[in-house]
Scaffold this active site. Structure first.
Site, PDB file in Angstrom:
ATOM      1  N   ALA A   1      43.093  45.188  31.596  1.00 25.32           N
ATOM      2  CA  ALA A   1      41.882  44.612  31.011  1.00 25.32           C
ATOM      3  C   ALA A   1      41.466  43.354  31.772  1.00 25.32           C
ATOM      4  O   ALA A   1      41.596  43.309  32.993  1.00 25.32           O
ATOM      5  CB  ALA A   1      42.090  44.345  29.524  1.00 25.32           C
ATOM      6  N   SER A   2      41.044  42.319  31.080  1.00 27.17           N
ATOM      7  CA  SER A   2      40.476  41.158  31.767  1.00 27.17           C
ATOM      8  C   SER A   2      41.488  40.382  32.590  1.00 27.17           C
ATOM      9  O   SER A   2      41.101  39.577  33.431  1.00 27.17           O
ATOM     10  CB  SER A   2      39.832  40.224  30.753  1.00 27.17           C
ATOM     11  OG  SER A   2      38.765  40.898  30.128  1.00 27.17           O
ATOM     12  N   THR A   3      42.797  40.606  32.350  1.00 23.09           N
ATOM     13  CA  THR A   3      43.767  39.909  33.192  1.00 23.09           C
ATOM     14  C   THR A   3      43.627  40.370  34.646  1.00 23.09           C
ATOM     15  O   THR A   3      44.079  39.706  35.557  1.00 23.09           O
ATOM     16  CB  THR A   3      45.216  40.179  32.736  1.00 23.09           C
ATOM     17  OG1 THR A   3      45.503  41.569  32.884  1.00 23.09           O
ATOM     18  CG2 THR A   3      45.433  39.777  31.293  1.00 23.09           C
TER      19      THR A   3
END
Lengths: 377, 602
Positions: free
Chosen positions: B319-321
């Site tokens: 995801a956004s990581t």
């Protein structure tokens, strides 16, 4: 043209040393029977191992014919080159080979595991026969030079570390030096010096487990179960075989996986337990006939290279046979050398068939020469 | 020349006679062994007077980095006997009554089964009753009916003081199975031996195992010991010191207690793992002592899979990581610069499909710093489209995504970085731009383990070196330099600092240490979203990285980020943290220690 070369091959095959080939085939087939039995225990892969070994036998026969056609002259001529190449391979083996049981001696090529130290035995024999016939070890200098030829591959396999192969190289080379006419006092002196140095080698040069194996051999009461456990099991296997043996597939020691590596290092114990003293005598007779045929092939040759060559081949088979059988009854220390022709293992079988191809080539040349002489006279 | 020819001929004859002579010698040896039967062992084996006992070696113990014991050995007793002494049903019946009298419920058929399983040779010892305590054993041995042919043997048993707390790291030992016996045929295992089944116990089996002892004894006609023929003591396996810090591990376990997920913490410079927690977990003690089939099934078939180590075997969308990885690779490829700005209007239309930003009202103009800070999706959609999938995958390979990290635990998953070829192969569909768009915010055909995510951030924190995560210094490997430009890396680091100091991950920064990191919310087809947070601290001179993945934890900012913050703060305040600093002050000092250890093993 093609049919001509085929007829030449046919002619060669007609001149083959049949007793020798017969002995070898009986030995290998007997080995397959024992491998089947050895693997049938809790290993549960007797059939699989036997089939693999049979395939190696076919491959070996093919190699024998190819080498025989190529001829010993060609390979002896190229001996320096082959020797150099082998040394390079041995030098790089530690970098190429994954570690198997602590020793780096296998190189995986296209799915096969190939053992350079086996191949090096062939090139060492080729090299020594060419070198010793060119520079007979009659003087101290040439004798030392001959030892030098031996020392390089010995040191390289010791680095792997593969002490078993190093031992085989040394014995092969000593036999070839003897056959090449080295003065007996040199050989005696060398063996004496070796014996004098042995304590130092044992103290400083060996790894713990190797030292233990040797000490156990010298004094079986020292730690017989630790390093000598295998030997006890093997002695019970051999001893329980008795005169007639327990019969095929009836051996308990190997079936119950008491013997370590029953299909490779301890194949003789399996054979001996199941076929008894009668089987052992038969086996030794087969080996004896084989030695006579191999040395006979060289003795009849007019080429000194060939005479020295067959001595090397005979010594190779002999030292592994003597060690392997001797180990299984506690006469020799455990080194893990396979019994020639009988132990499971492709590389070993293949390289034996390659040298036998060369011996056949020597035999055929003599035979042809003799038949020509015969026809002329 | 004729002389030499004669000499050679003579020598060959000598050689042949030596060879044949030596064979007569062998023949004599074989005669002695097989016909004359002079061999002591053969004679005893023949008369059923030889007994061979095998003692299992105490296994090497396992400690954490501060010497806290994690796996130790305890003495228990087993009752041993030989097949040849138990060959009649009456003997078994008698033994069984004695056992039942002392509260050990073993029937004759139980015993028969045990004997059938272990029987190898008549003179080879078998274990009839395992796991007895000292009082139990004393009680039994004092019984007048206790068969004299049987005898007690002290046996080492494994216990794990930390239990469930470190079960996913340590694994457990249990009796070797038939398949394992076959696979390890060359290593001298016998039925009944213990072998590492999972975790460190499995990956360091070779070191921990030790060497079994043996004893050969001579017995009289009733099976009682007459004398010891030979013996060889068991050699204890080698102790292992892990990089794990039990204090941190315990805290990680407690943080995860009410969730499903994983929490890992490691040193950014060496890859030494300080905590590797997975939840739910299991207690490895009963497994090491042997559990019934029913109990085993209860653990192994539990739908929440406690035996799966989610930190290395759970694969999740990053995801956004993933945006930190996107930023550094786009900067390195010169697709964007520090001043590149994209406008976020809340969504981006690509090929007739609208891809939304998580903030539907949009972020307005964003550069790489603010886009990381706000976790703006649209900015990264644009970056992804400019990069193209091929370059993305190239950089993924460089960071070794989709590959095993090489951590010294069994069962690691490589994850997936799937490109067009993979999609074609798997779904027979071609790659769409929309796939690339999804990819650039870490969704779609990309899956990573929590450890892999931590590793990427370790590389960002330590100046671009990819470490090999490890739990024992034996597996330390020199980090691989990714050759990242320091200024570009500094920009990404700054963006990650902003995330915590003034962005979506502010909850990670409330523990008194400066943290830089990234939140993530992974879409989950099977239920609520997974929450992620990965961060390192201190932000200005990074020492430790920690990553949390909480299954169905909704938003990364609320659940996962405080866990990572708390863990990082603990590590930096912990005395072990100071030790660790000493260990790695000069580059290479850990390598040296590692060499010492491996030397000791040879």
């Amino acid at each position: 043209m093609e049919s001509q070369s085929i007829s030449l091959i046919k002619e060669d095959i007609a001149f083959l040393d049949r007793p020798m080939i017969g002995c070898v085939l009986v030995l290998v087939l007997w080995g397959i029977v024992c491998i089947y039995s050895a693997g049938a225990g809790s290993l549960g892969q007797g059939g699989e191992l036997a089939v693999k070994q049979t395939l190696w036998l076919f491959l070996g026969c093919l190699a024998l014919i190819v080498v025989m056609i190529a001829g010993h002259n060609r390979l002896l001529d190229a001996a320096y080159f082959i020797y150099g190449l082998t040394l390079l391979i041995l030098l790089f083996t530690p970098f190429l080979a994954p570690k198997v049981k602590g020793a780096q001696s296998w190189i995986p090529i296209a799915g096969f595991r190939f053992q350079p130290s086996e191949l090096a035995k062939i090139s060492l024999i080729l090299m020594m026969s060419k070198f010793l016939s060119r520079y007979p070890p009659l003087t101290f200098r040439t004798f030392l030079a001959g030892l030098g030829v031996m020392a390089v591959p010995v040191l390289l396999v010791l680095l792997q570390p593969d002490a078993g192969s190093a031992l085989v190289y040394v014995v092969i080379s000593l036999g070839m030096l003897l056959a090449a006419g080295a003065p007996l006092r040199y050989l005696g002196g060398l063996i004496g010096a070796g014996a004098a140095f042995l304590p130092f080698v044992i103290l400083f040069g060996l790894r713990e487990y190797q030292r233990m194996r040797l000490l156990v051999f010298i004094d079986p009461m020292r730690d017989p179960l630790g390093a000598g456990y295998n030997v006890i099991q093997s002695r019970i296997a051999v001893g329980s075989g008795g005169f007639w043996g327990k019969g095929f597939m009836m051996g308990m020691q190997s079936k119950l996986r008491f013997l370590p590596e029953p299909h490779t290092d301890f194949i003789f114990s399996v054979c001996s337990e199941e076929f008894g003293f009668v089987g052992d005598v038969l086996l030794l007779i087969l080996f004896a006939v084989l030695f006579c045929r191999i040395i006979g092939a060289g003795a009849r040759s007019r080429d000194p290279r060939c005479r020295i060559f067959v001595a090397g081949v005979a010594m190779w088979i002999w030292v592994q046979m003597f060690e392997s059988i001797g180990m299984s009854i506690g006469l020799m220390p455990v080194t893990g050398l396979p019994l020639p022709f009988l132990s499971y293992g492709g590389s070993a079988l293949l390289s034996l068939f390659i040298v036998l191809g060369l011996v056949e080539s020597i035999y055929i040349e003599n035979n042809k020469f003799r038949s020509v002489i015969h026809a002329l006279s | 020349m004729p002389e030499i020819r004669d000499l050679l001929e003579k020598r060959l004859k000598i050689l042949l006679s030596c060879l044949l002579g030596s064979m007569l010698f062998l023949l004599a040896g074989l005669y002695y062994c097989q016909i004359y039967q002079g061999d002591k062992y053969v004679r005893l084996a023949y008369n059923n007077r030889l007994r061979l006992i095998r003692f299992t070696a105490p296994r090497g113990e396992i400690f954490d980095r501060n010497g806290v014991p994690l796996a130790v050995n305890e003495t228990t007793f087993s009752i041993m006997g030989y097949p040849m002494d138990l060959n009649t049903p009456e003997k078994l019946e008698k033994f069984s009554t004695v056992l039942i009298r002392h509260g050990i419920p073993m029937t004759v058929s139980n015993l028969e089964q045990i004997i059938k399983k272990q029987r190898q040779a008549p003179y080879r010892v078998m274990r009839l009753v395992p796991n007895l305590t000292m009082p139990q054993m004393a009680d039994l041995a004092a019984d007048a009916d206790f068969p004299l042919e049987l005898f007690p043997l002290s046996v080492w048993r494994r216990t794990y003081p930390a239990g469930a707390m470190a079960a996913n790291v340590l694994g457990y030992v249990a009796e070797i199975s038939e398949e394992e016996l076959k696979a390890h045929a060359e290593n001298g295992y016998l039925g009944g031996d213990l072998i590492g089944k999972a975790g460190i116990e499995r990956s360091y089996e070779k070191f921990l195992r030790g060497e079994a002892g043996e004893e050969a004894i001579e017995v009289d006609a009733r099976g009682r010991r007459v004398r010891t023929l030979d013996s060889h003591p068991a050699i204890k396996g080698e102790d292992l010191h892990l990089t794990l810090d039990m204090g941190v591990q315990k805290q990680a376990g407690e943080l995860l207690k009410n969730y499903r997920g994983a929490l890992v913490a490691m040193d950014v410079r060496t890859g030494a793992i300080l905590a590797l927690a997975s939840s739910p977990t299991y207690d490895n003690n009963p497994l090491a002592w042997g559990v019934s089939g029913q109990e085993w099934r209860r653990i192994a078939e539990n739908p929440s899979r406690p035996m799966m180590n989610r930190a290395i075997s759970g694969i999740y969308p990053p995801a956004s990581t993933f945006k930190a990885f996107m930023s550094i690779s786009a900067l390195e490829e010169d697709v964007i610069t520090s001043s590149t700005t994209f406008n976020c209007a809340g969504a981006l239309r690509v090929a007739n499909r609208s891809f939304r930003c998580w903030r539907h009202s949009g972020h307005g103009p964003e550069n790489v710093l603010t886009a990381l800070q706000h976790s703006c999706d649209v900015f990264f959609y644009q970056v992804g489209l400019r990069m193209g999938i091929e370059r993305l995958i190239k950089w993924g390979r460089r960071f070794q995504l989709g590959q095993l990290t090489g951590v010294d635990l069994p069962g690691e998953q490589p994850g997936v970085i799937a490109g067009p070829e993979w999609k074609q192969r798997r779904f027979r569909e071609s790659w769409y731009q929309g796939d690339t768009v999804n990819y650039s915010i870490g969704q779609g055909y990309i899956l990573m383990t929590p450890l892999q995510i931590a590793r990427v951030y370790a590389a960002i924190a330590n100046g671009g070196k990819l470490v090999t995560p490890h739990l024992c210094a034996l597996s330390y490997q020199k980090p691989r330099d990714l050759h990242l430009t320091p200024e570009k890396l500094a920009l990404v680091q700054k963006g990650l600092e902003y995330v915590v100091s003034r962005g979506t991950g502010s909850r990670a920064g409330r523990f008194g240490v400066t943290v830089a990191g990234k939140t993530g919310t992974a879409q989950n087809a099977h239920g609520p979203d997974h929450a992620l947070f990965v961060g390192y601290a201190p932000a200005e001179a990074p020492r430790y990285v920690a990553a949390a993945v909480i299954e169905a934890g909704e938003h990364g900012s609320s659940v996962a980020s405080p866990m990572v913050g708390a863990l990082l703060a603990n590590m930096l305040s912990h005395p072990a943290g100071q030790d660790q600093e000493k260990m790695v002050t000069e580059d290479g000092s850990t390598t040296k220690q590692n060499e010492d250890v491996s030397k000791a093993h040879h």
